[in-house]
Scaffold this active site. Structure first.
Site, PDB file in Angstrom:
ATOM      1  CG  ASP A 148       2.453  14.735 -12.854  1.00 11.62           C
ATOM      2  OD1 ASP A 148       2.730  13.622 -13.326  1.00 11.62           O
ATOM      3  OD2 ASP A 148       1.728  14.891 -11.856  1.00 11.62           O
ATOM      4  CG  MET A 194       0.972   7.995 -14.600  1.00  9.94           C
ATOM      5  SD  MET A 194       2.227   7.565 -13.346  1.00  9.94           S
ATOM      6  CE  MET A 194       1.319   6.380 -12.358  1.00  9.94           C
ATOM      7  CE1 TYR A 303       2.157   4.452  -9.059  1.00  8.51           C
ATOM      8  CE2 TYR A 303       2.402   2.301  -8.072  1.00  8.51           C
ATOM      9  CZ  TYR A 303       1.846   3.560  -8.054  1.00  8.51           C
ATOM     10  OH  TYR A 303       0.998   3.926  -7.036  1.00  8.51           O
ATOM     11  CD  GLN A 305       3.416   7.064 -17.052  1.00  8.63           C
ATOM     12  OE1 GLN A 305       3.200   8.082 -17.683  1.00  8.63           O
ATOM     13  NE2 GLN A 305       2.497   6.108 -16.930  1.00  8.63           N
TER      14      GLN A 305
END
Lengths: 427, 427
Positions: A148, A194, A303, A305
């Site tokens: 992130d 995400m 997922y 990524q």
């Protein structure tokens, strides 16, 4: 600075959402510890993070030979399994803290390296503090990892560069696809990134400009509220100019009232205090389809990524390895309760170092995409943003492919036979 | 066999959904034609397939130099743009056929290579037949391409191997992710594959067994009706045995009554006679979440699976290149109205050749996953299925990465100045 602990065994554990390079940090901790036999004793890994500590599910890392260590460096997922589980506050559940103390004493753990998110690293520190207060000296050091990129006080987060490289590569390829078919097919394509409430991974799609300079790009980072009319106006402009539009949207996109723009956030509240995001891409595709009256498409890498070992950034890999190494050096320095963060030391060539910051300090902060990286209309990336991203995705580091597939067979390690009474961490 | 046409210029065009290696076929047609200057004259490409023929949107391929040809070989998407547009039947719209004849006469097209789906290749042949019946000799040859692998009479389809390799690689990586986190997080993960009503791409996930032999795998190919109870029972078994389950589902999965198991099929009927699929993955994830009362996740690679040039199978690339070359050789042999299909000539080592089949014959057939590749319960792949898939994904052929990103900047070619009256193909 604190004194070197009397117990000198090492415990390493992983927690929270994985990255494609988290095991580079694991390998770095193991290899760096091996370089200081006068300081460190035996090394263990806990299975499933702090949960494995509680349940005495440990692996003796002395069993890991060099071949396995090399395999580990290409392995996606968390080689020692990662938990989405945290200790309760001490006052609510002292039994958990007593148990960790018992395990640390049993295995003579003097060094605890926790490769997790902000929150779980602070918990690791708190339980180590508890041990210290009860006569068992432990040095706890965090090892950062998150796709992130929301780790504050750090130039960037180990794990982000690889996810950004994967998403940018995929987005560029998809853009060429839509570019070649839009006249009689899909005119609007959206990919969902995400990142929860930060838009770093969304901004990574902006790298398409480095390969397709005139790409009709529209970014919807979580840092900006979704304004439907402005969005549709921009879509119309781009489709009018170039016939199509390619969009990246943050899973955590919110409207002007702070509500998530997605279909599943409400339905799927399963884990406590954890709203599962996902679905905004399809909402955006539907809005665009209704507006343009044409075919639209949506890709949700999910997922993929965070596990795409076949598309790892060499720079990010080195950064993750370096984070593990820096953690061990910080432990040698007795820097209990700290986290080595990434400090940029040079632009040309891009270079970085690590600096220890207080775990508690960094845990309460969040690195959002700064204003100067987002265009004035909130739907594009600035040159400053591209300048930030580009160094982080440099270099390729694929696992070897054997028989047409990535050679990433999971590593099987023998678990240590438990000696303490059974403890059930999760009912 | 027919006589060599009087006109000897060449026209190449692309149609239908792209593959990651369609431009290898384009490069092969261009390069093979160049090797026979005594037979072929100038070469052109139409922009947007037959639409570009009607609209006289052509590129003079003599302008393409070797550097550009090499770039072309790594390019995803359709370098000359591909249309989802077909001619009307002759009796409904003779003007279209007259127009193609006029363009073919103007540019002295004697050879027409159409790189498309079954239906569009037959149309290409029909319009060429029309030209031949009206005094303009044209040889039309098909060049096969589809990620769906549904081309009958062919061992497999150029384009499938790369999509299969990409999906298998991604699925393996995601499996390691879920494997490492399932104890306190996602226990069921599903990925959605394209392929419309055939399940070849879904079966590709079965390759996970070659890397993670005990992977708790569940396949839902389009060839088998979705039986909810049997599915949930198998999910429960796998979760009980291994703690998690990874699933691949066909976008065209139907229930026992022949209804699509997805949320968007009904809403999004935009193109005539073309139901847009997609969404079944989320339905399956929801069904599993309700049953297991746990977190589930869904990935929808969408266009990524047909444009992933960074994960191309070398074998598939060679097959696509060979298909273009075989088409030119068939043209030299005067085999109008044919398509070179792939014939396996050896198992060890895997080898293949091309054989011309009648375009009309192959167009009415569909290659579905045969029973012997699907397990008795309909939710797994057999060893025979794995043996079929494995040779098709061998070898890696990445584009060069420059500055951290794939060097796939679109090729810009000068369009030929039109000389005929304007013709609007699509209103």
């Amino acid at each position: 600075m604190s004194q070197a602990p009397q117990a000198n065994n090492v415990l390493y554990a992983q927690a929270g959402g994985v990255t494609a390079v988290i095991n580079a940090s694991a390998a770095a901790v193991i290899e760096t510890v091996q370089q200081y036999p006068q300081i460190f004793g035996k090394s263990y890994a806990a299975i499933n993070g702090i949960k494995g500590v509680l349940e005495e599910e440990l692996i003796d890392l002395s069993d890991i030979d060099n071949t396995v260590l090399e395999q580990l460096k290409y392995q996606p997922g968390a080689a020692f399994h990662a938990c989405r589980f945290d200790l309760d506050p001490l006052e609510h559940n002292p039994a958990q803290y007593e148990r960790v103390l018992a395990v640390f004493k049993q295995y003579q753990i003097g060094y605890f390296f926790y490769n997790g998110g902000n929150g779980s690293m602070v918990t690791a520190q708190k339980v180590s503090d508890y041990c210290r207060a009860h006569g068992h000296e432990v040095i706890c050091i965090g090892v950062a990892k998150t796709i992130d990129n929301d780790l504050a006080l750090s130039h960037c987060s180990p794990g982000f560069g690889s996810a950004a490289k994967y998403l940018a590569t995929s987005f560029i390829e998809a853009t060429l696809d839509i570019r070649s078919m839009h006249e009689t097919s899909t005119k609007f394509f959206v990919m969902e990134a995400m990142g929860r409430n930060v838009g770093w991974l969304t901004m990574a799609a902006g790298l398409v400009k480095k390969v397709i300079p005139d790409a009709p790009l529209l970014l919807l980072p979580a840092e900006r509220p979704f304004r439907r009319e402005a969005f549709l106006q921009r879509v119309s402009e781009l489709v009018e100019q170039q016939g199509y539009c390619v969009c990246m949207v943050s899973e955590g996109l919110q409207d002007e009232h702070g509500n998530y723009v997605n279909i599943t956030a409400v339905e799927h509240t399963i884990e406590q205090d954890y709203t599962q995001l996902g679905g905004v891409g399809e909402v955006i595709a539907k809005i665009a389809a209704d507006h343009l009256d044409c075919k639209t498409h949506c890709a949700i890498p999910d997922y993929l990524q965070r596990s795409a070992s076949h598309c790892v950034s060499e720079t990010d890999w080195l950064m993750a390895y370096g984070a593990g190494k820096a953690a061990v050096l910080a432990a040698i320095n007795g820097e209990h309760g700290t986290l080595p963060v990434v400090i940029k030391t040079s632009d040309e060539p891009f270079a970085w170092d690590y600096q220890s910051v207080d775990l508690q300090e960094v845990a309460n902060l969040e690195l959002r995409v700064p204003d100067q990286f987002i265009s004035a209309d909130g739907m594009d990336i600035t040159d400053a943003g591209l300048d930030y991203l580009l160094p982080l995705i440099q270099g390729e580091r694929q696992p070897p492919f054997v028989n047409g597939l990535p050679a990433i067979t999971p590593i099987h390690s023998q678990r240590v036979d438990p000696v303490l009474p059974t403890f059930i961490a999760v009912k």
